[in-house]
Motif scaffolding. Structure first.
Motif, PDB file in Angstrom:
ATOM      1  N   SER A   1     -19.244 -56.293 105.280  1.00 16.73           N
ATOM      2  CA  SER A   1     -18.035 -56.022 103.553  1.00 16.73           C
ATOM      3  C   SER A   1     -16.682 -57.332 103.470  1.00 16.73           C
ATOM      4  O   SER A   1     -16.866 -57.414 104.440  1.00 16.73           O
ATOM      5  N   CYS A   2     -16.265 -56.788 102.567  1.00 18.45           N
ATOM      6  CA  CYS A   2     -15.179 -57.899 102.204  1.00 18.45           C
ATOM      7  C   CYS A   2     -14.370 -57.002 102.963  1.00 18.45           C
ATOM      8  O   CYS A   2     -13.942 -55.885 102.190  1.00 18.45           O
TER       9      CYS A   2
ATOM     10  N   ALA B   1     -22.667 -60.964  98.714  1.00 13.90           N
ATOM     11  CA  ALA B   1     -23.130 -60.705 100.363  1.00 13.90           C
ATOM     12  C   ALA B   1     -23.158 -59.029 100.057  1.00 13.90           C
ATOM     13  O   ALA B   1     -23.707 -57.879 100.011  1.00 13.90           O
ATOM     14  N   CYS B   2     -21.796 -59.050  99.050  1.00 18.40           N
ATOM     15  CA  CYS B   2     -21.438 -56.941  99.028  1.00 18.40           C
ATOM     16  C   CYS B   2     -22.305 -56.779  97.501  1.00 18.40           C
ATOM     17  O   CYS B   2     -21.947 -55.459  97.558  1.00 18.40           O
ATOM     18  N   GLY B   3     -22.004 -58.061  96.767  1.00 20.28           N
ATOM     19  CA  GLY B   3     -22.829 -57.464  95.649  1.00 20.28           C
ATOM     20  C   GLY B   3     -21.873 -56.239  94.674  1.00 20.28           C
ATOM     21  O   GLY B   3     -21.901 -55.657  94.021  1.00 20.28           O
TER      22      GLY B   3
ATOM     23  N   HIS C   1     -15.700 -61.884 103.210  1.00 16.42           N
ATOM     24  CA  HIS C   1     -16.419 -61.224 104.155  1.00 16.42           C
ATOM     25  C   HIS C   1     -16.813 -61.142 105.655  1.00 16.42           C
ATOM     26  O   HIS C   1     -16.454 -62.369 106.071  1.00 16.42           O
ATOM     27  N   CYS C   2     -16.590 -60.059 105.881  1.00 14.33           N
ATOM     28  CA  CYS C   2     -17.122 -60.142 107.769  1.00 14.33           C
ATOM     29  C   CYS C   2     -17.975 -59.710 107.757  1.00 14.33           C
ATOM     30  O   CYS C   2     -19.043 -58.311 107.565  1.00 14.33           O
ATOM     31  N   GLY C   3     -18.752 -60.025 108.647  1.00 15.90           N
ATOM     32  CA  GLY C   3     -20.212 -60.368 108.865  1.00 15.90           C
ATOM     33  C   GLY C   3     -20.610 -59.537 109.928  1.00 15.90           C
ATOM     34  O   GLY C   3     -21.427 -57.954 109.986  1.00 15.90           O
ATOM     35  N   GLU C   4     -19.390 -58.732 110.497  1.00 20.95           N
ATOM     36  CA  GLU C   4     -19.352 -57.725 111.933  1.00 20.95           C
ATOM     37  C   GLU C   4     -19.342 -56.013 110.640  1.00 20.95           C
ATOM     38  O   GLU C   4     -20.000 -54.714 110.345  1.00 20.95           O
ATOM     39  N   CYS C   5     -18.142 -55.973 109.676  1.00 16.97           N
ATOM     40  CA  CYS C   5     -18.548 -54.804 109.163  1.00 16.97           C
ATOM     41  C   CYS C   5     -18.845 -54.769 107.536  1.00 16.97           C
ATOM     42  O   CYS C   5     -19.484 -54.041 107.378  1.00 16.97           O
TER      43      CYS C   5
END
Length: 484
Positions: A422-423, A405-407, A416-420
């Motif tokens: 990013s991890c 998700a962050c790549g 990983h935080c969906g709201e932020c």
């Protein structure tokens, strides 16, 4: 009623004063240091403290080496005239700080003490002098160390009590294993001369092992080492302003050392709280001195080992963009964190070696490191190569994992935080960093949304929508107990 003296600004204190709008910053103003007044540690540096966003701070002179006014009281506003009386007082302080004996006299004393038996050799830790038993009566109120063996004379770091001032000259000494690794790295690039800016353990190891075909010169601010080395082996030196305490004679010794021999390498272990802008200027000065003395082209590179914590890599890269961080974890004997003992960091020491040569030239011990053919460098065994990131991405010695998700690769404890989007660490507060970033004001123009280094006004971009803060920066007149 006597008014309370206002608090003095201090140049090198990295203490951040928190305001309602954010935090202040301290800028280093680069100029020709020869025109700056001097304190006991050499030419001072011009600093500027921004007390709140949008305020163009007032510039002042302060000590290059000390980050606490308790260690050096020097302070003077740049826009204030320097009177002759003040210059005289500053010079008096410099004269009082000079040692009672010259370096040559201290070396003569060393030669005399070496001739005595170990049981008759004494080191006065109070006066920082080597003595014979006959001279001990003159130092009765002092703290004396007896006996002084040949090993202690050859390795003074074992005899001298490390200084612990975290804001001046804190001394943390390499562990024996790290000394051996660094010496092997120097031998691997065929170094025959080593300029040690700090790093006393490296200097001691080279001087003690004459058979390794290497010679060494140590530059360090700690004057105590002059009692153990000749003027050709040690020079008292301030690495934050390229200042030689013993004047032109000492500088000439340094210039002759860097001009003799092709395979010169510099090793420096600076204080971790020092200003990187000043250290980068010093490294550049040494590089230029080496080029001029050896008539090298501008593209020629003096190999350097710069030893610093890995978490300061972004700041190191900003000041020293051509350096690369090796994976080797440098251990210390007397540091509470950066050691391999039980009190050290759980993932090993955070200190690394930054080099300005290709990292593939520096093989690391096979018992904890491996060679990555794709990255063309030696890495920690736990530092696995990521085919997606195209590199060995771990920084702290742990095995990082790739977040699709962050790549990018992240620390294994992060989620990983969906709201932020990013991890982040598991105990983080969602959106807190972003909210702080959006609310924090730029210290250059006073507008939110960017930092001072990215300010459009710094980059020469005009923006009519920016409105500077109306609050004015008050100028306070400061008085000094010693220098005023």
């Amino acid at each position: 009623m006597k008014k309370k003296r206002p608090r003095q600004d201090n140049a090198n204190i990295d203490k951040k004063f928190v305001t309602e709008q954010g935090r202040c910053g301290l800028d280093v103003i680069k100029n020709d240091l020869s025109s700056n007044p001097c304190c006991v540690h050499g030419p001072t540096i011009i600093f500027k403290r921004n007390t709140y966003p949008g305020c163009d701070g007032r510039q002042f002179y302060a000590c290059a080496a000390c980050r606490d006014k308790k260690d050096c009281h020097f302070f003077h506003w740049v826009d204030e005239k320097i009177s002759e009386e003040k210059r005289t007082r500053w010079q008096e302080q410099i004269d009082l700080a000079r040692p009672s004996e010259t370096h040559s006299q201290e070396y003569d004393r060393l030669c005399k003490v070496r001739k005595a038996d170990a049981k008759d050799r004494i080191y006065c830790t109070t006066c920082c002098q080597l003595l014979t038993r006959k001279e001990a009566s003159l130092h009765r109120p002092c703290n004396l160390r007896i006996p002084v063996t040949d090993e202690l004379l050859n390795q003074p770091s074992l005899l001298l009590t490390p200084k612990e001032s975290s804001k001046y000259e804190a001394q943390y000494l390499f562990a024996c294993k790290s000394v051996d690794v660094i010496i092997n790295l120097l031998e691997g690039i065929s170094a025959n001369k080593v300029l040690c800016v700090g790093a006393p353990r490296i200097h001691e190891a080279i001087v003690a092992k004459q058979e390794n075909c290497m010679s060494s010169l140590m530059l360090d601010i700690d004057r105590r080492y002059s009692a153990f080395y000749s003027p050709g082996k040690f020079i008292q030196y301030n690495m934050f302003n390229h200042h030689f305490f013993d004047g032109e004679d000492a500088k000439q010794v340094y210039l002759e050392f860097i001009s003799e021999g092709e395979n010169l390498v510099m090793v420096t272990d600076p204080p971790f709280g020092g200003r990187l802008e000043l250290l980068a200027e010093t490294l550049s000065s040494i590089q230029n001195d080496w080029r001029n003395q050896n008539k090298k082209e501008e593209s020629s590179i003096l190999p350097m080992f710069f030893i610093f914590p890995y978490f300061m890599e972004p700041q190191v890269m900003e000041s020293l963009p051509h350096y690369t961080m090796l994976d080797y974890q440098v251990d210390y004997d007397n540091h509470p964190l950066y050691s391999s003992g039980t009190k050290g960091m759980k993932n090993g020491s955070a200190v690394r070696i930054f080099v300005n040569l290709p990292p593939k030239q520096f093989p690391l011990p096979e018992d904890g490191y491996r060679y990555c053919k794709l990255c063309q460098r030696w890495v920690n065994l736990k530092n696995k190569h990521c085919t997606l990131c195209k590199g060995c991405m771990s920084k702290d010695g742990r095995e990082y994992r790739h977040c699709s998700a962050c790549g990018k690769c992240v620390k294994p404890s992060w989620k990983h935080c969906g709201e932020c989007n990013s991890c982040k660490p598991q105990d983080h507060k969602c959106g807190e960093y972003e909210r702080l970033q959006q609310s924090a004001l730029c210290f250059k123009c006073g507008v939110a949304g960017h930092k001072r280094k990215d300010c459009p006004s710094v980059q020469g971009i005009q923006d009519d929508t920016r409105e500077p803060l109306k609050k004015k920066c008050k100028k306070k007149k400061e008085k000094q107990k010693i220098y005023e």
